[in-house]
Design a protein around this motif. Structure first.
Motif, PDB file in Angstrom:
ATOM      1  N   THR A  19       0.847  -1.204   0.000  1.00 12.47           N
ATOM      2  CA  THR A  19       0.000   0.000   0.000  1.00 12.47           C
ATOM      3  C   THR A  19       0.878   1.246   0.000  1.00 12.47           C
ATOM      4  O   THR A  19       1.894   1.302   0.688  1.00 12.47           O
ATOM      5  CB  THR A  19      -0.902   0.019   1.246  1.00 12.47           C
ATOM      6  N   LYS A  20       0.462   2.242  -0.781  1.00 14.80           N
ATOM      7  CA  LYS A  20       1.131   3.533  -0.766  1.00 14.80           C
ATOM      8  C   LYS A  20       0.098   4.642  -0.690  1.00 14.80           C
ATOM      9  O   LYS A  20      -0.741   4.795  -1.576  1.00 14.80           O
ATOM     10  CB  LYS A  20       2.002   3.729  -2.019  1.00 14.80           C
ATOM     11  N   ARG A  21       0.154   5.395   0.397  1.00 15.68           N
ATOM     12  CA  ARG A  21      -0.714   6.568   0.573  1.00 15.68           C
ATOM     13  C   ARG A  21       0.179   7.792   0.673  1.00 15.68           C
ATOM     14  O   ARG A  21       1.060   7.866   1.536  1.00 15.68           O
ATOM     15  CB  ARG A  21      -1.566   6.424   1.836  1.00 15.68           C
ATOM     16  N   TYR A  22      -0.039   8.749  -0.233  1.00 16.97           N
ATOM     17  CA  TYR A  22       0.781   9.955  -0.242  1.00 16.97           C
ATOM     18  C   TYR A  22       0.247  10.973   0.764  1.00 16.97           C
ATOM     19  O   TYR A  22      -0.886  10.861   1.259  1.00 16.97           O
ATOM     20  CB  TYR A  22       0.802  10.567  -1.644  1.00 16.97           C
ATOM     21  N   THR A  54       3.768   3.749  -9.473  1.00 18.64           N
ATOM     22  CA  THR A  54       4.038   3.767  -8.035  1.00 18.64           C
ATOM     23  C   THR A  54       4.425   2.376  -7.545  1.00 18.64           C
ATOM     24  O   THR A  54       5.347   2.216  -6.741  1.00 18.64           O
ATOM     25  CB  THR A  54       2.798   4.270  -7.268  1.00 18.64           C
ATOM     26  N   THR A  55       3.744   1.362  -8.045  1.00 20.92           N
ATOM     27  CA  THR A  55       4.078  -0.014  -7.673  1.00 20.92           C
ATOM     28  C   THR A  55       5.509  -0.348  -8.073  1.00 20.92           C
ATOM     29  O   THR A  55       6.283  -0.909  -7.282  1.00 20.92           O
ATOM     30  CB  THR A  55       3.103  -1.003  -8.345  1.00 20.92           C
ATOM     31  N   MET A  58       8.033   1.216  -5.817  1.00 18.72           N
ATOM     32  CA  MET A  58       8.154   0.508  -4.532  1.00 18.72           C
ATOM     33  C   MET A  58       8.933  -0.791  -4.700  1.00 18.72           C
ATOM     34  O   MET A  58       9.770  -1.138  -3.855  1.00 18.72           O
ATOM     35  CB  MET A  58       6.771   0.241  -3.938  1.00 18.72           C
ATOM     36  N   ILE A  63      10.839   4.247  -3.609  1.00 20.95           N
ATOM     37  CA  ILE A  63       9.994   4.885  -2.592  1.00 20.95           C
ATOM     38  C   ILE A  63       9.575   3.823  -1.584  1.00 20.95           C
ATOM     39  O   ILE A  63       9.508   2.629  -1.908  1.00 20.95           O
ATOM     40  CB  ILE A  63       8.746   5.574  -3.193  1.00 20.95           C
ATOM     41  N   GLU A  64       9.298   4.254  -0.370  1.00 23.79           N
ATOM     42  CA  GLU A  64       8.900   3.336   0.697  1.00 23.79           C
ATOM     43  C   GLU A  64       7.391   3.115   0.658  1.00 23.79           C
ATOM     44  O   GLU A  64       6.620   4.068   0.480  1.00 23.79           O
ATOM     45  CB  GLU A  64       9.268   3.925   2.060  1.00 23.79           C
ATOM     46  N   PRO A  65       6.930   1.883   0.838  1.00 24.65           N
ATOM     47  CA  PRO A  65       5.487   1.661   0.967  1.00 24.65           C
ATOM     48  C   PRO A  65       4.973   2.195   2.304  1.00 24.65           C
ATOM     49  O   PRO A  65       5.729   2.288   3.266  1.00 24.65           O
ATOM     50  CB  PRO A  65       5.359   0.137   0.897  1.00 24.65           C
ATOM     51  N   THR A  66       3.699   2.547   2.330  1.00 24.14           N
ATOM     52  CA  THR A  66       3.069   2.948   3.593  1.00 24.14           C
ATOM     53  C   THR A  66       2.868   1.730   4.478  1.00 24.14           C
ATOM     54  O   THR A  66       3.042   1.791   5.699  1.00 24.14           O
ATOM     55  CB  THR A  66       1.714   3.632   3.309  1.00 24.14           C
TER      56      THR A  66
END
Length: 329
Positions: A19-22, A54-55, A58, A63-66
């Motif tokens: 999951t990634k939430r900005y 975005t996937t 990650m 980038i770091e996942p949430t």
């Protein structure tokens, strides 16, 4: 100690609840469970803004996942990035090149930055990579004089400087002419035959269907389908197609037998066959094509051609997402 399943060990790429939430609350990727079999050519599809890029970021540790987790080649990312990434080639969002250097010198710089690369064989390695992507003749040109397609080829060559267990390609045929696209598709097939797993993001459904063994479809940050390309296409109904000089009469008979979305184009009639819903009885079984053909003939419709068209991956994509195939998000 974290327990790992056999499925995870057999997957070149595996995510669980990724999951990634900005900041601001935008949910870009929502609880993604993805499994890319080793040795596959895996197509990654989704409409604009679906979370594909975005996937990939990650997966590569950019980038770091949430929340959730990801594994590449059986190892956790981004924790194991230092040991895993030398086994992974990547071309993401276009190559970063030194415009004032030649194509060859760009690759020499890339290779020199790899601590695992043997400097004694560097020149031969660069020459082989350039030849493999069809840039040997343009190796002495400065990168700023390269077309978009040539830059894309050079980025792919950089990803192929070393043997890779996994290749991650984001729109690899972007900017290529039809001949170049065919060459890259052929190269991807060769790499797969050599044992490399290829993870391929593309907005060209025909490209995915031609070259990929497996695929996944995302929409609004969520995974909505994954499997072999044949399985995904089979999940979409093919349309019934009839050629007849009596199209109006054919439409009347087909409507009576539950065929929907009927379209007349000159002497060609096409439509969707009825599919029984959940809880249907055996009496609601799909109509046999032979029985439907017989009904048309009994009604005096002259049938010149009759059959169900094979469903394509495009049909499946539209059915799954409700969108067309401009999916470069």
């Amino acid at each position: 100690m974290e327990q790992r399943s056999t499925e995870e060990d057999d997957a070149a790429v595996e995510t669980r609840g990724l999951t990634k939430r900005y900041r601001g609350g935008q949910l870009a990727v929502d609880a993604l469970d993805l499994s890319v079999p080793r040795g596959s050519v895996f197509g990654f599809l989704g409409p604009n803004g679906s979370g594909k890029t975005t996937t990939i970021r990650m997966l590569m540790g950019l980038i770091e996942p949430t929340s959730g987790r990801a594994r590449l080649l059986g190892e956790p990312m981004p924790r194991a990035a230092r040991s895993v990434l030398p086994r992974v080639g990547a071309l993401i969002e276009g190559p970063a090149l030194y415009p004032f250097l030649t194509g060859r010198d760009n690759l020499l710089r890339y290779d020199a930055a790899d601590p695992t690369a043997d400097p004694r064989t560097r020149t031969a390695r660069v020459a082989a990579a350039l030849d493999r992507v069809g840039l040997a003749a343009a190796a002495g040109k400065r990168a700023r004089a390269y077309s978009l397609g040539m830059k894309q080829r050079l980025g792919l060559a950089a990803a192929l400087l070393q043997p890779r267990e996994l290749l991650v390609l984001d729109e690899p045929t972007n900017g290529l002419d039809p001949q170049g696209m065919r060459e890259i598709r052929s190269l991807v097939r060769e790499l797969a035959e050599e044992g490399t797993t290829v993870f391929l993001s593309s907005h060209l459904l025909d490209e995915i269907e031609q070259v990929c063994t497996h695929a996944a479809v995302m929409a609004q940050g969520r995974l909505i389908a994954q499997g072999t390309v044949a399985e995904l296409a089979a999940g979409s109904r093919g349309r019934l197609a009839i050629t007849t000089p009596d199209p109006v009469d054919a439409v009347r008979v087909l409507k009576e037998h539950g065929v929907t979305d009927l379209v007349i184009l000159d002497e060609r009639v096409s439509g969707e066959l009825p599919v029984p819903g959940p809880g249907s009885s055996p009496a609601d079984a799909p109509l046999e094509l032979a029985d439907l053909n017989a009904a048309l003939v009994r009604a005096g419709v002259r049938v010149r051609a009759f059959g169900a068209e094979r469903a394509s991956l495009e049909d499946a994509f539209v059915a799954l997402t409700g969108e067309g195939f401009d999916v470069a998000g």
